[in-house]
Motif scaffolding. Structure first.
Motif, PDB file in Angstrom:
ATOM      1  N   PHE A  80       0.840  -1.203   0.000  1.00 41.35           N
ATOM      2  CA  PHE A  80       0.000   0.000   0.000  1.00 41.35           C
ATOM      3  C   PHE A  80       0.872   1.249   0.000  1.00 41.35           C
ATOM      4  CE2 PHE A  80      -2.429  -3.468   1.657  1.00 41.35           C
ATOM      5  CZ  PHE A  80      -3.643  -3.336   1.004  1.00 41.35           C
ATOM      6  N   ASN A  81       0.288   2.362  -0.424  1.00 44.60           N
ATOM      7  CA  ASN A  81       1.006   3.630  -0.428  1.00 44.60           C
ATOM      8  C   ASN A  81       1.029   4.233   0.968  1.00 44.60           C
ATOM      9  OD1 ASN A  81       1.594   3.575  -3.158  1.00 44.60           O
ATOM     10  ND2 ASN A  81      -0.270   4.684  -3.720  1.00 44.60           N
ATOM     11  N   ALA A  82       2.162   4.793   1.332  1.00 40.41           N
ATOM     12  CA  ALA A  82       2.307   5.475   2.613  1.00 40.41           C
ATOM     13  C   ALA A  82       1.852   6.926   2.467  1.00 40.41           C
ATOM     14  CB  ALA A  82       3.766   5.440   3.061  1.00 40.41           C
ATOM     15  N   PRO A  83       1.179   7.470   3.480  1.00 41.25           N
ATOM     16  CA  PRO A  83       0.836   8.881   3.423  1.00 41.25           C
ATOM     17  C   PRO A  83       2.118   9.710   3.458  1.00 41.25           C
ATOM     18  CG  PRO A  83       0.417   8.011   5.618  1.00 41.25           C
ATOM     19  CD  PRO A  83       0.804   6.850   4.746  1.00 41.25           C
ATOM     20  N   GLY A  84       2.075  10.890   2.833  1.00 35.24           N
ATOM     21  CA  GLY A  84       3.296  11.679   2.803  1.00 35.24           C
ATOM     22  C   GLY A  84       3.078  13.172   2.672  1.00 35.24           C
ATOM     23  N   SER A  85       1.883  13.653   2.962  1.00 39.73           N
ATOM     24  CA  SER A  85       1.643  15.097   2.883  1.00 39.73           C
ATOM     25  C   SER A  85       1.137  15.597   4.232  1.00 39.73           C
ATOM     26  CB  SER A  85       0.622  15.411   1.789  1.00 39.73           C
ATOM     27  OG  SER A  85      -0.677  14.988   2.173  1.00 39.73           O
ATOM     28  N   TYR A  86       1.303  16.895   4.452  1.00 41.51           N
ATOM     29  CA  TYR A  86       0.775  17.489   5.686  1.00 41.51           C
ATOM     30  C   TYR A  86      -0.722  17.251   5.806  1.00 41.51           C
ATOM     31  CZ  TYR A  86       5.183  20.052   6.204  1.00 41.51           C
ATOM     32  OH  TYR A  86       6.483  20.395   6.345  1.00 41.51           O
ATOM     33  N   ALA A  87      -1.433  17.397   4.690  1.00 41.86           N
ATOM     34  CA  ALA A  87      -2.883  17.209   4.716  1.00 41.86           C
ATOM     35  C   ALA A  87      -3.244  15.787   5.144  1.00 41.86           C
ATOM     36  CB  ALA A  87      -3.484  17.523   3.341  1.00 41.86           C
ATOM     37  N   GLU A  88      -2.540  14.797   4.599  1.00 39.70           N
ATOM     38  CA  GLU A  88      -2.819  13.410   4.985  1.00 39.70           C
ATOM     39  C   GLU A  88      -2.474  13.181   6.452  1.00 39.70           C
ATOM     40  OE1 GLU A  88      -2.050  10.336   1.487  1.00 39.70           O
ATOM     41  OE2 GLU A  88      -0.409  11.793   1.661  1.00 39.70           O
ATOM     42  N   PHE A  89      -1.331  13.688   6.887  1.00 37.34           N
ATOM     43  CA  PHE A  89      -0.932  13.495   8.281  1.00 37.34           C
ATOM     44  C   PHE A  89      -1.926  14.153   9.234  1.00 37.34           C
ATOM     45  CE2 PHE A  89       3.710  12.955   6.834  1.00 37.34           C
ATOM     46  CZ  PHE A  89       3.577  11.587   6.780  1.00 37.34           C
ATOM     47  N   MET A  90      -2.373  15.356   8.904  1.00 39.50           N
ATOM     48  CA  MET A  90      -3.339  16.038   9.777  1.00 39.50           C
ATOM     49  C   MET A  90      -4.657  15.263   9.852  1.00 39.50           C
ATOM     50  SD  MET A  90      -2.624  20.066   9.033  1.00 39.50           S
ATOM     51  CE  MET A  90      -3.945  20.563  10.116  1.00 39.50           C
ATOM     52  N   ARG A  91      -5.075  14.695   8.721  1.00 43.85           N
ATOM     53  CA  ARG A  91      -6.320  13.924   8.685  1.00 43.85           C
ATOM     54  C   ARG A  91      -6.199  12.640   9.495  1.00 43.85           C
ATOM     55  NH1 ARG A  91      -7.743   9.806   5.583  1.00 43.85           N
ATOM     56  NH2 ARG A  91      -6.077  10.128   4.068  1.00 43.85           N
ATOM     57  N   LEU A  92      -5.034  12.004   9.457  1.00 39.67           N
ATOM     58  CA  LEU A  92      -4.847  10.700  10.082  1.00 39.67           C
ATOM     59  C   LEU A  92      -4.397  10.761  11.542  1.00 39.67           C
ATOM     60  CD1 LEU A  92      -3.016   8.938   7.106  1.00 39.67           C
ATOM     61  CD2 LEU A  92      -5.309   8.383   7.974  1.00 39.67           C
ATOM     62  N   SER A  93      -3.778  11.849  11.952  1.00 39.52           N
ATOM     63  CA  SER A  93      -3.152  11.909  13.269  1.00 39.52           C
ATOM     64  C   SER A  93      -4.164  12.125  14.389  1.00 39.52           C
ATOM     65  CB  SER A  93      -2.115  13.038  13.313  1.00 39.52           C
ATOM     66  OG  SER A  93      -1.491  13.072  14.583  1.00 39.52           O
ATOM     67  N   SER A  94      -3.887  11.512  15.522  1.00 40.23           N
ATOM     68  CA  SER A  94      -4.688  11.755  16.724  1.00 40.23           C
ATOM     69  C   SER A  94      -4.084  12.871  17.581  1.00 40.23           C
ATOM     70  CB  SER A  94      -4.793  10.463  17.556  1.00 40.23           C
ATOM     71  OG  SER A  94      -3.536  10.125  18.121  1.00 40.23           O
ATOM     72  N   LEU A  95      -2.897  13.346  17.221  1.00 43.24           N
ATOM     73  CA  LEU A  95      -2.238  14.412  17.972  1.00 43.24           C
ATOM     74  C   LEU A  95      -2.664  15.770  17.414  1.00 43.24           C
ATOM     75  CD1 LEU A  95      -0.300  11.910  18.412  1.00 43.24           C
ATOM     76  CD2 LEU A  95       1.452  13.589  18.812  1.00 43.24           C
ATOM     77  N   PRO A  96      -3.088  16.677  18.280  1.00 44.94           N
ATOM     78  CA  PRO A  96      -3.486  17.997  17.793  1.00 44.94           C
ATOM     79  C   PRO A  96      -2.255  18.837  17.446  1.00 44.94           C
ATOM     80  CG  PRO A  96      -3.613  17.951  20.175  1.00 44.94           C
ATOM     81  CD  PRO A  96      -3.260  16.547  19.717  1.00 44.94           C
ATOM     82  N   GLU A  97      -2.423  19.661  16.423  1.00 43.86           N
ATOM     83  CA  GLU A  97      -1.382  20.632  16.108  1.00 43.86           C
ATOM     84  C   GLU A  97      -1.697  21.883  16.896  1.00 43.86           C
ATOM     85  OE1 GLU A  97       0.847  22.436  12.236  1.00 43.86           O
ATOM     86  OE2 GLU A  97      -1.324  22.298  12.177  1.00 43.86           O
ATOM     87  N   GLU A  98      -0.680  22.497  17.486  1.00 43.96           N
ATOM     88  CA  GLU A  98      -0.895  23.673  18.321  1.00 43.96           C
ATOM     89  C   GLU A  98       0.039  24.794  17.879  1.00 43.96           C
ATOM     90  OE1 GLU A  98      -1.620  22.372  22.517  1.00 43.96           O
ATOM     91  OE2 GLU A  98      -1.012  20.471  21.644  1.00 43.96           O
ATOM     92  N   PRO A  99      -0.295  25.430  16.742  1.00 43.69           N
ATOM     93  CA  PRO A  99       0.579  26.477  16.212  1.00 43.69           C
ATOM     94  C   PRO A  99       0.650  27.670  17.150  1.00 43.69           C
ATOM     95  CG  PRO A  99      -1.482  26.407  14.999  1.00 43.69           C
ATOM     96  CD  PRO A  99      -1.496  25.248  15.946  1.00 43.69           C
ATOM     97  N   GLY A 100       1.807  28.310  17.176  1.00 45.09           N
ATOM     98  CA  GLY A 100       1.988  29.504  17.986  1.00 45.09           C
ATOM     99  C   GLY A 100       2.260  29.245  19.448  1.00 45.09           C
ATOM    100  N   LEU A 101       2.264  27.992  19.855  1.00 43.58           N
ATOM    101  CA  LEU A 101       2.445  27.672  21.267  1.00 43.58           C
ATOM    102  C   LEU A 101       3.756  28.211  21.804  1.00 43.58           C
ATOM    103  CD1 LEU A 101       1.683  26.022  23.844  1.00 43.58           C
ATOM    104  CD2 LEU A 101       3.111  24.232  22.901  1.00 43.58           C
ATOM    105  N   THR A 102       4.807  28.125  21.019  1.00 37.38           N
ATOM    106  CA  THR A 102       6.134  28.478  21.517  1.00 37.38           C
ATOM    107  C   THR A 102       6.249  29.949  21.886  1.00 37.38           C
ATOM    108  OG1 THR A 102       6.897  28.726  19.261  1.00 37.38           O
ATOM    109  CG2 THR A 102       7.314  26.616  20.326  1.00 37.38           C
ATOM    110  N   GLU A 103       5.348  30.788  21.414  1.00 43.01           N
ATOM    111  CA  GLU A 103       5.390  32.204  21.760  1.00 43.01           C
ATOM    112  C   GLU A 103       4.922  32.450  23.192  1.00 43.01           C
ATOM    113  OE1 GLU A 103       3.140  34.239  18.779  1.00 43.01           O
ATOM    114  OE2 GLU A 103       4.400  33.474  17.169  1.00 43.01           O
TER     115      GLU A 103
END
Length: 163
Positions: A80-103
């Motif tokens: 099978f094909n492995a996912p390889g784009s940000y869009a695919e990773f965001m759709r598949l991941s259970s971890l939330p992205e938290e932009p701007g946190l480091t500020e």
């Protein structure tokens, strides 16, 4: 499939290979998301724990980066094909992205998030194992056993900084 290319016949039924590949894709997405977060925190850590955490985060993200290729290649070996784009990773991941946190976050929040992230990756690995083990997929079981060991240790080390 290219003309004349043989179908995948590695001793695991197609339905099982597909289920394993889908679970591995979710695990890969979680792993990649954790890698990005760890690398981000490495770049943006400040304060009295700077040197200690800068080095620790680098060690962790470097190890994680190397493992991503093994995971994607396992998906490919299953046919099978492995996912390889940000869009695919965001759709598949259970971890939330938290932009701007480091500020706004101090080192304790970074360590807390990486602890939670490593634990989430452990749970994802166990979901893959629940599918791969009964299907007799020993290579996936071995790979995920190694990944569990790494992420459980990372979570323990990070958690220890907060106690």
């Amino acid at each position: 499939m290219a003309a004349g290319a043989p179908s995948v016949n590695i001793g695991i039924e197609e339905a099982d290979r597909k289920a394993i590949a889908e679970a591995l894709s979710r695990y890969l997405a979680d792993s990649y998301t954790l890698y990005l977060k760890t690398h981000n925190f490495h770049w943006n850590i400040t304060g009295p724990m700077f040197n200690t955490l800068h080095v620790m985060f680098e060690t962790q993200y470097t190890e994680q980066w190397g493992a991503l290729d093994d995971l994607a290649e396992r998906i490919r070996a299953l046919g099978f094909n492995a996912p390889g784009s940000y869009a695919e990773f965001m759709r598949l991941s259970s971890l939330p992205e938290e932009p701007g946190l480091t500020e706004t976050a101090d080192w304790r929040e970074m360590v807390r998030q990486l602890t939670v992230g490593n634990e989430a990756v452990c749970r994802s690995a166990r979901q893959v194992l629940a599918i791969a083990s009964p299907a007799g997929d020993d290579p996936t079981v071995g790979l995920l056993g190694e990944r569990l060991q790494v992420h459980e240790k990372n979570a323990w080390m990070l958690r220890s900084l907060l106690q």
